[in-house]
Write a protein that holds these residues in place. Structure first.
Motif, mmCIF file in Angstrom:
data_model
loop_
_atom_site.group_PDB
_atom_site.id
_atom_site.type_symbol
_atom_site.label_atom_id
_atom_site.label_comp_id
_atom_site.label_asym_id
_atom_site.label_seq_id
_atom_site.Cartn_x
_atom_site.Cartn_y
_atom_site.Cartn_z
ATOM 1 N N THR A 207 0.691 -1.089 -0.044
ATOM 2 C CA THR A 207 0.180 0.028 0.018
ATOM 3 C C THR A 207 0.897 1.157 -0.044
ATOM 4 O O THR A 207 1.999 1.153 0.237
ATOM 5 C CB THR A 207 -0.886 0.041 1.371
ATOM 6 N N LYS B 280 2.343 -4.934 3.455
ATOM 7 C CA LYS B 280 3.428 -4.182 3.526
ATOM 8 C C LYS B 280 2.989 -2.841 3.556
ATOM 9 O O LYS B 280 2.707 -2.355 2.224
ATOM 10 C CB LYS B 280 4.582 -4.417 2.440
ATOM 11 N N SER C 41 2.681 3.284 -7.644
ATOM 12 C CA SER C 41 3.140 3.857 -9.165
ATOM 13 C C SER C 41 3.200 2.904 -10.088
ATOM 14 O O SER C 41 3.246 1.655 -9.958
ATOM 15 C CB SER C 41 4.526 4.687 -8.879
ATOM 16 N N GLU D 204 6.530 2.947 3.788
ATOM 17 C CA GLU D 204 7.653 2.946 4.583
ATOM 18 C C GLU D 204 7.552 4.260 5.401
ATOM 19 O O GLU D 204 7.636 4.663 6.528
ATOM 20 C CB GLU D 204 9.297 3.254 3.993
HETATM 21 P P1 ADP Z 1 5.800 6.549 -4.465
HETATM 22 O O1 ADP Z 1 6.832 6.747 -5.266
HETATM 23 O O2 ADP Z 1 4.697 7.587 -4.595
HETATM 24 O O3 ADP Z 1 5.926 6.154 -2.919
HETATM 25 P P2 ADP Z 1 5.729 3.828 -5.162
HETATM 26 O O4 ADP Z 1 4.907 2.964 -6.084
HETATM 27 O O5 ADP Z 1 7.104 3.794 -5.133
HETATM 28 O O6 ADP Z 1 5.055 5.000 -4.958
HETATM 29 O O7 ADP Z 1 5.344 3.000 -3.603
HETATM 30 C C1 ADP Z 1 4.249 2.587 -3.285
HETATM 31 C C2 ADP Z 1 4.315 1.247 -2.344
HETATM 32 O O8 ADP Z 1 5.115 0.463 -3.104
HETATM 33 C C3 ADP Z 1 5.041 1.572 -1.203
HETATM 34 O O9 ADP Z 1 4.679 0.753 -0.117
HETATM 35 C C4 ADP Z 1 6.542 1.191 -1.453
HETATM 36 O O10 ADP Z 1 7.307 0.654 -0.575
HETATM 37 C C5 ADP Z 1 6.111 0.024 -2.402
HETATM 38 N N1 ADP Z 1 7.572 -0.365 -3.281
HETATM 39 C C6 ADP Z 1 8.129 0.615 -3.923
HETATM 40 N N2 ADP Z 1 9.056 -0.100 -4.699
HETATM 41 C C7 ADP Z 1 8.585 -1.636 -4.682
HETATM 42 C C8 ADP Z 1 8.968 -2.515 -5.306
HETATM 43 N N3 ADP Z 1 9.900 -2.706 -6.137
HETATM 44 N N4 ADP Z 1 8.421 -3.522 -4.977
HETATM 45 C C9 ADP Z 1 7.452 -3.762 -4.500
HETATM 46 N N5 ADP Z 1 7.106 -2.724 -3.602
HETATM 47 C C10 ADP Z 1 7.604 -1.434 -3.711
#
Ligand code: ADP
Length: 462
Positions: A131, A157, A211, A160
């Motif tokens: 999420t 999960k 994203s 962060e």
């Molecule tokens: P933002 O850049 O807006 O934080 P993200 O898509 O990176 O958007 O983050 C959304 C969620 O995806 C968060 O919980 C993040 O920890 C998780 N996330 C980021 N990178 C990965 C990845 N490679 N695999 C799985 N989860 C991820």
């Protein structure tokens, strides 16, 4: 030593809480205990699961203020918005507690006299969710509630940036009797957890909000174990304002839709496409309204727009504004920042951009910030072409009092959610989700429980 994770208040950079990340072994072990819990959770009757969900919802309502404050603390949104999010989050639990009791099968007339055919629905198994930080409560319950209602077990999960809301919601669920193994969270970095979740055979479904690049990666990784996926990804919502629109309604709704959560919402309008004959008047009304918005700490009762979640988010917004200006655009209002890199807070003044070329970055990339460009159109066909010129297809809005134009727009906009004279078309009882790069599947409504169910067909020879 387990790695520590720091949760900071985005409004002032102050440390709120320190947590420990789960080791990779601990994550696998939690996944396996959630998988083991599936056989007993799915055997509870739908009515019993519904009752437990109702108790969870009641308990969250009793702790509404505390959870709202937690959301403001770790996400930054104004407290009234955070309390609204708590209500919105609970509405998904209410809805799916009811839907649990309506997971119907069917009988199919047989093609020969000596057969009886039935179709039943079964829970899919263990579901893993990842999420985002922009709605720490609602994005979690929107996934956990239908999963638990269907009879699936669930492991999540959280982002962060905002783990505390999820942890608290899960504590409350356990306190009312939802089994600890059936509903769990893990803490570690996205890529580490993503790799474990997608490769583990016991997990049958991945549900993700975040994203588009991460969504694509998770789909790719999930292919190895042929998992079901639901993906709620990015958006780049257009708002079309026709020349017969009620401009006061259009401005009011645009401002609410755009500046909620400081623009950090996937359905947030990212482009205003306004008929040339009313563009000047509309922009003036819009700028007047936007200039009344107060930016600051979400605990201040006068504040309408909170901080940007982190430096990465701020830089993206700033680059889009600079790119627009470099291409000759005008900043009709806004264009100011209050940031402190050392402390770690980033505020952006609500900004309206005019005279912008269609190839500017902001016209194509999601902004996730309180900034909106205005472009003009002459014919509705042209407005639709501009609106659809995007890899995204989540939400689109338009304002018109003409029913033929309204039908034309709703039928031709390639978006999963359409708001006609409505800037807030979301709710637990309606299917939320996007087309194209905005994702796969729907959350909410009767559609939102289907992704947690498998179909089983039984043919009996008699
Ligand atoms: P933002 O850049 O807006 O934080 P993200 O898509 O990176 O958007 O983050 C959304 C969620 O995806 C968060 O919980 C993040 O920890 C998780 N996330 C980021 N990178 C990965 C990845 N490679 N695999 C799985 N989860 C991820």
């Amino acid at each position: 030593m387990a790695q520590l994770v720091y949760v900071n208040n985005p409004a002032n950079g102050e440390l709120i809480h320190t947590l420990q990340y789960d080791s990779e072994e601990a994550i696998v072990s939690k996944v396996e205990s959630a998988a083991a819990a599936f056989s007993s959770w799915k055997q509870r009757s739908a009515h019993e699961r519904a009752q437990l969900l109702n108790s969870w919802a009641k308990c969250i309502r009793e702790n509404r203020q505390e959870i709202g404050e937690l959301i403001t603390l770790e996400n930054g949104k104004p407290l009234p918005e955070a309390l609204g999010e708590v209500d919105y989050a609970v509405s998904y639990i209410d809805w799916y507690a009811e839907e649990a009791k309506r997971i119907y099968g069917r009988t199919v007339p047989a093609h020969v006299p000596n057969k009886r055919i039935t179709v039943t629905k079964e829970p899919i198994g263990l579901v893993a969710a990842i999420t985002p930080w922009n709605f720490p409560a609602a994005m979690m319950t929107r996934k956990a509630a239908p999963a638990l209602a269907a009879g699936c077990t669930f492991i999540v999960k959280p982002a962060e940036e905002t783990p505390l809301t999820t942890i608290r919601l899960i504590e409350l669920a356990h306190s009312v009797g939802i089994p600890e193994d059936a509903l769990q969270y893990v803490l570690n970095e996205g890529p580490i957890v993503g790799e474990i979740f997608t490769s583990h055979k016991a997990i049958r479904k991945i549900t993700f909000t975040g994203s588009t690049p991460v969504g694509k990666l998770l789909m790719e990784q999930s292919a190895q174990t042929v998992k079901h996926v639901t993906m709620e990804l990015g958006g780049h919502a257009p708002i079309i304002v026709a020349k017969d629109a009620d401009l006061n309604v259009a401005v009011e709704q645009t401002v609410t839709a755009k500046f909620r959560n400081a623009g950090q919402t996937c359905v947030s309008p990212n482009r205003l496409i306004v008929h040339e004959e009313i563009a000047e008047e509309f922009t003036k009304l819009l700028v007047d309204k936007v200039q009344t918005l107060k930016v600051g700490n979400g605990f201040d009762p006068d504040v309408n727009v909170g901080p940007i979640i982190n430096k990465k988010g701020f830089i993206k917004i700033k680059e889009q504004i600079e790119d627009a200006v470099n291409r000759g655009a005008t900043l009709a209002c806004g264009n100011g920042y209050d940031i402190d890199d050392e402390k770690g807070y980033y505020f952006v003044l609500p900004t309206v951009i005019t005279d912008i070329p269609l190839d500017a970055k902001i016209m194509h990339e999601e902004t996730f910030g309180p900034v909106i460009p205005v472009v003009t159109f002459t014919t509705l066909e042209e407005a639709v072409t501009i609106a659809n010129d995007s890899p995204y297809g989540l939400a689109a809005y338009f304002f018109t009092e003409n029913y033929k134009d309204g039908l034309y727009l709703s039928e031709n906009l390639q978006y999963g959610i359409i708001g006609w004279n409505d800037g807030a078309p979301s709710g637990a009882h309606i299917p939320f989700g996007g087309m194209k790069d905005s994702g796969v599947g729907r959350e909410g409504g009767s559609e939102g429980i289907e992704p947690y169910l498998e179909t089983k067909y039984l043919s009996v020879g008699v």
